[in-house]
Design a protein around this motif. Structure first.
Motif, mmCIF file in Angstrom:
data_model
loop_
_atom_site.group_PDB
_atom_site.id
_atom_site.type_symbol
_atom_site.label_atom_id
_atom_site.label_comp_id
_atom_site.label_asym_id
_atom_site.label_seq_id
_atom_site.Cartn_x
_atom_site.Cartn_y
_atom_site.Cartn_z
ATOM 1 N N MET A 145 0.772 -1.278 -0.040
ATOM 2 C CA MET A 145 0.343 0.015 -0.048
ATOM 3 C C MET A 145 0.853 1.383 0.051
ATOM 4 S SD MET A 145 -3.408 -1.005 2.091
ATOM 5 C CE MET A 145 -3.010 -0.005 3.282
ATOM 6 N N CYS A 146 2.302 1.484 0.612
ATOM 7 C CA CYS A 146 2.855 2.935 0.744
ATOM 8 C C CYS A 146 3.133 2.395 -0.252
ATOM 9 C CB CYS A 146 3.114 2.240 2.620
ATOM 10 S SG CYS A 146 3.134 2.326 3.248
ATOM 11 N N ALA A 147 3.971 1.983 -1.429
ATOM 12 C CA ALA A 147 4.694 1.568 -2.660
ATOM 13 C C ALA A 147 3.807 2.791 -3.794
ATOM 14 C CB ALA A 147 5.136 1.083 -2.763
ATOM 15 N N ALA A 148 2.078 1.449 -3.035
ATOM 16 C CA ALA A 148 1.089 2.478 -4.604
ATOM 17 C C ALA A 148 1.138 3.586 -4.437
ATOM 18 C CB ALA A 148 -0.157 1.900 -4.181
ATOM 19 N N ALA A 149 0.780 4.300 -3.059
ATOM 20 C CA ALA A 149 0.278 5.497 -2.351
ATOM 21 C C ALA A 149 1.289 6.287 -3.091
ATOM 22 C CB ALA A 149 0.549 5.890 -1.239
ATOM 23 N N ALA A 150 2.656 6.514 -2.819
ATOM 24 C CA ALA A 150 3.992 6.856 -3.737
ATOM 25 C C ALA A 150 4.110 7.378 -4.892
ATOM 26 C CB ALA A 150 5.307 6.043 -2.748
ATOM 27 N N ALA A 151 4.372 5.866 -5.478
ATOM 28 C CA ALA A 151 3.782 5.800 -7.188
ATOM 29 C C ALA A 151 2.727 7.125 -7.312
ATOM 30 C CB ALA A 151 3.356 4.606 -7.469
ATOM 31 N N ARG A 152 1.467 7.316 -6.456
ATOM 32 C CA ARG A 152 0.731 8.047 -7.256
ATOM 33 C C ARG A 152 1.086 8.824 -7.150
ATOM 34 N NH1 ARG A 152 -1.849 9.580 -11.166
ATOM 35 N NH2 ARG A 152 -3.408 10.265 -10.704
ATOM 36 N N LEU A 153 1.646 9.301 -5.530
ATOM 37 C CA LEU A 153 1.514 11.019 -5.106
ATOM 38 C C LEU A 153 2.784 12.183 -5.779
ATOM 39 C CD1 LEU A 153 1.195 10.125 -1.316
ATOM 40 C CD2 LEU A 153 -0.244 11.793 -2.866
ATOM 41 N N THR A 154 4.129 10.534 -6.373
ATOM 42 C CA THR A 154 4.565 11.154 -7.163
ATOM 43 C C THR A 154 3.827 11.867 -8.529
ATOM 44 O OG1 THR A 154 6.291 9.518 -6.402
ATOM 45 C CG2 THR A 154 6.527 10.638 -8.404
ATOM 46 N N GLU A 155 3.836 11.086 -9.130
ATOM 47 C CA GLU A 155 2.748 11.030 -10.405
ATOM 48 C C GLU A 155 2.022 12.891 -10.411
ATOM 49 O OE1 GLU A 155 0.388 8.155 -11.606
ATOM 50 O OE2 GLU A 155 1.917 6.498 -12.207
ATOM 51 N N LEU A 156 1.253 12.772 -8.847
ATOM 52 C CA LEU A 156 0.102 14.159 -8.786
ATOM 53 C C LEU A 156 1.461 15.292 -8.729
ATOM 54 C CD1 LEU A 156 -2.385 12.405 -6.081
ATOM 55 C CD2 LEU A 156 -2.680 13.465 -8.450
ATOM 56 N N ALA A 157 2.371 15.173 -7.813
ATOM 57 C CA ALA A 157 3.477 15.831 -7.675
ATOM 58 C C ALA A 157 4.005 16.434 -8.304
ATOM 59 C CB ALA A 157 4.681 15.408 -6.711
ATOM 60 N N GLY A 158 4.079 16.119 -9.818
ATOM 61 C CA GLY A 158 4.543 16.151 -11.225
ATOM 62 C C GLY A 158 3.675 16.662 -11.687
ATOM 63 N N GLU A 159 2.160 16.552 -11.933
ATOM 64 C CA GLU A 159 1.396 17.427 -12.888
ATOM 65 C C GLU A 159 0.513 18.150 -11.287
ATOM 66 O OE1 GLU A 159 -3.602 16.182 -12.384
ATOM 67 O OE2 GLU A 159 -2.608 14.728 -12.853
ATOM 68 N N LEU A 160 0.355 18.405 -10.411
ATOM 69 C CA LEU A 160 -0.263 19.563 -9.553
ATOM 70 C C LEU A 160 1.174 20.601 -9.221
ATOM 71 C CD1 LEU A 160 -2.514 17.390 -7.566
ATOM 72 C CD2 LEU A 160 -3.004 19.043 -9.478
ATOM 73 N N GLY A 161 2.556 20.604 -9.060
ATOM 74 C CA GLY A 161 3.676 21.034 -8.483
ATOM 75 C C GLY A 161 3.630 21.016 -7.330
ATOM 76 N N PHE A 162 3.063 19.786 -6.120
ATOM 77 C CA PHE A 162 3.989 20.087 -5.478
ATOM 78 C C PHE A 162 5.172 19.430 -4.550
ATOM 79 C CE2 PHE A 162 0.625 16.336 -5.406
ATOM 80 C CZ PHE A 162 1.514 15.595 -4.882
ATOM 81 N N THR A 163 5.989 19.297 -3.823
ATOM 82 C CA THR A 163 6.734 18.798 -3.664
ATOM 83 C C THR A 163 6.090 18.089 -2.410
ATOM 84 O OG1 THR A 163 8.477 21.043 -3.104
ATOM 85 C CG2 THR A 163 8.859 18.778 -2.038
ATOM 86 N N LEU A 164 6.911 16.314 -2.723
ATOM 87 C CA LEU A 164 6.817 15.104 -2.685
ATOM 88 C C LEU A 164 8.078 14.832 -1.610
ATOM 89 C CD1 LEU A 164 4.747 12.825 -1.628
ATOM 90 C CD2 LEU A 164 6.040 11.370 -3.372
ATOM 91 N N VAL A 165 7.643 14.406 0.361
ATOM 92 C CA VAL A 165 8.787 14.282 0.391
ATOM 93 C C VAL A 165 7.561 12.800 1.490
ATOM 94 C CG1 VAL A 165 9.755 14.130 3.044
ATOM 95 C CG2 VAL A 165 9.451 16.234 1.458
ATOM 96 N N VAL A 166 8.877 11.733 0.635
ATOM 97 C CA VAL A 166 8.540 10.291 1.901
ATOM 98 C C VAL A 166 9.348 10.267 2.921
ATOM 99 C CG1 VAL A 166 8.793 8.247 1.091
ATOM 100 C CG2 VAL A 166 7.456 9.389 -0.928
ATOM 101 N N THR A 167 8.691 9.532 4.041
ATOM 102 C CA THR A 167 9.728 9.139 4.902
ATOM 103 C C THR A 167 9.024 7.949 5.633
ATOM 104 O OG1 THR A 167 9.026 11.359 6.254
ATOM 105 C CG2 THR A 167 9.618 9.812 7.411
ATOM 106 N N ASP A 168 10.124 7.284 5.519
ATOM 107 C CA ASP A 168 9.651 5.567 6.365
ATOM 108 C C ASP A 168 9.558 5.307 7.602
ATOM 109 O OD1 ASP A 168 10.106 2.734 6.714
ATOM 110 O OD2 ASP A 168 10.385 2.439 4.501
ATOM 111 N N ILE A 169 9.148 4.896 8.000
ATOM 112 C CA ILE A 169 8.653 5.156 10.078
ATOM 113 C C ILE A 169 9.200 4.812 10.084
ATOM 114 C CG2 ILE A 169 6.671 6.227 9.635
ATOM 115 C CD1 ILE A 169 5.415 3.818 10.558
ATOM 116 N N ASP A 170 9.389 2.564 9.933
ATOM 117 C CA ASP A 170 10.358 1.731 10.417
ATOM 118 C C ASP A 170 11.971 2.696 10.360
ATOM 119 O OD1 ASP A 170 8.193 0.263 10.564
ATOM 120 O OD2 ASP A 170 8.361 -0.870 8.479
ATOM 121 N N THR A 171 12.549 2.673 8.874
ATOM 122 C CA THR A 171 13.960 3.389 9.265
ATOM 123 C C THR A 171 14.302 4.399 10.479
ATOM 124 O OG1 THR A 171 13.575 3.192 6.332
ATOM 125 C CG2 THR A 171 15.214 4.497 7.714
ATOM 126 N N ALA A 172 13.026 5.670 9.964
ATOM 127 C CA ALA A 172 12.981 6.500 11.052
ATOM 128 C C ALA A 172 12.881 5.794 13.253
ATOM 129 C CB ALA A 172 11.862 7.529 10.733
#
Length: 72
Positions: free
Chosen positions: A1-28
């Motif tokens: 689910m996280c990978a799918a959300a990140a992929a879609r958000l990456t597409e939307l960021a390019g289209e809508l012009g926002f900056t996407l920051v992805v944080t892996d809570i397990d890594t944190a």
């Protein structure tokens, strides 16, 4: 689910012009920052917009599009 959300958000960021920051809570958490896992762990993926929780489990695309447009 996280990978799918990140992929879609990456597409939307390019289209809508926002900056996407992805944080892996397990890594944190492994690096010693357990606050994110404690706060969001039961509803990941979580989408934050301007630091506020916007949606979780999936991208609420119609709402995100409207809210990003309202920021402009």
């Amino acid at each position: 689910m996280c990978a799918a959300a990140a992929a879609r958000l990456t597409e939307l960021a390019g289209e809508l012009g926002f900056t996407l920051v992805v944080t892996d809570i397990d890594t944190a958490a492994a690096a010693g920052d357990t606050a994110l896992r404690a706060e969001f762990g039961d509803r990941i993926p979580v989408v934050l917009l301007d630091g506020a929780e916007h949606s979780y489990w999936e991208v609420d695309e119609p709402r995100l599009r409207a809210d990003v447009a309202d920021r402009s």
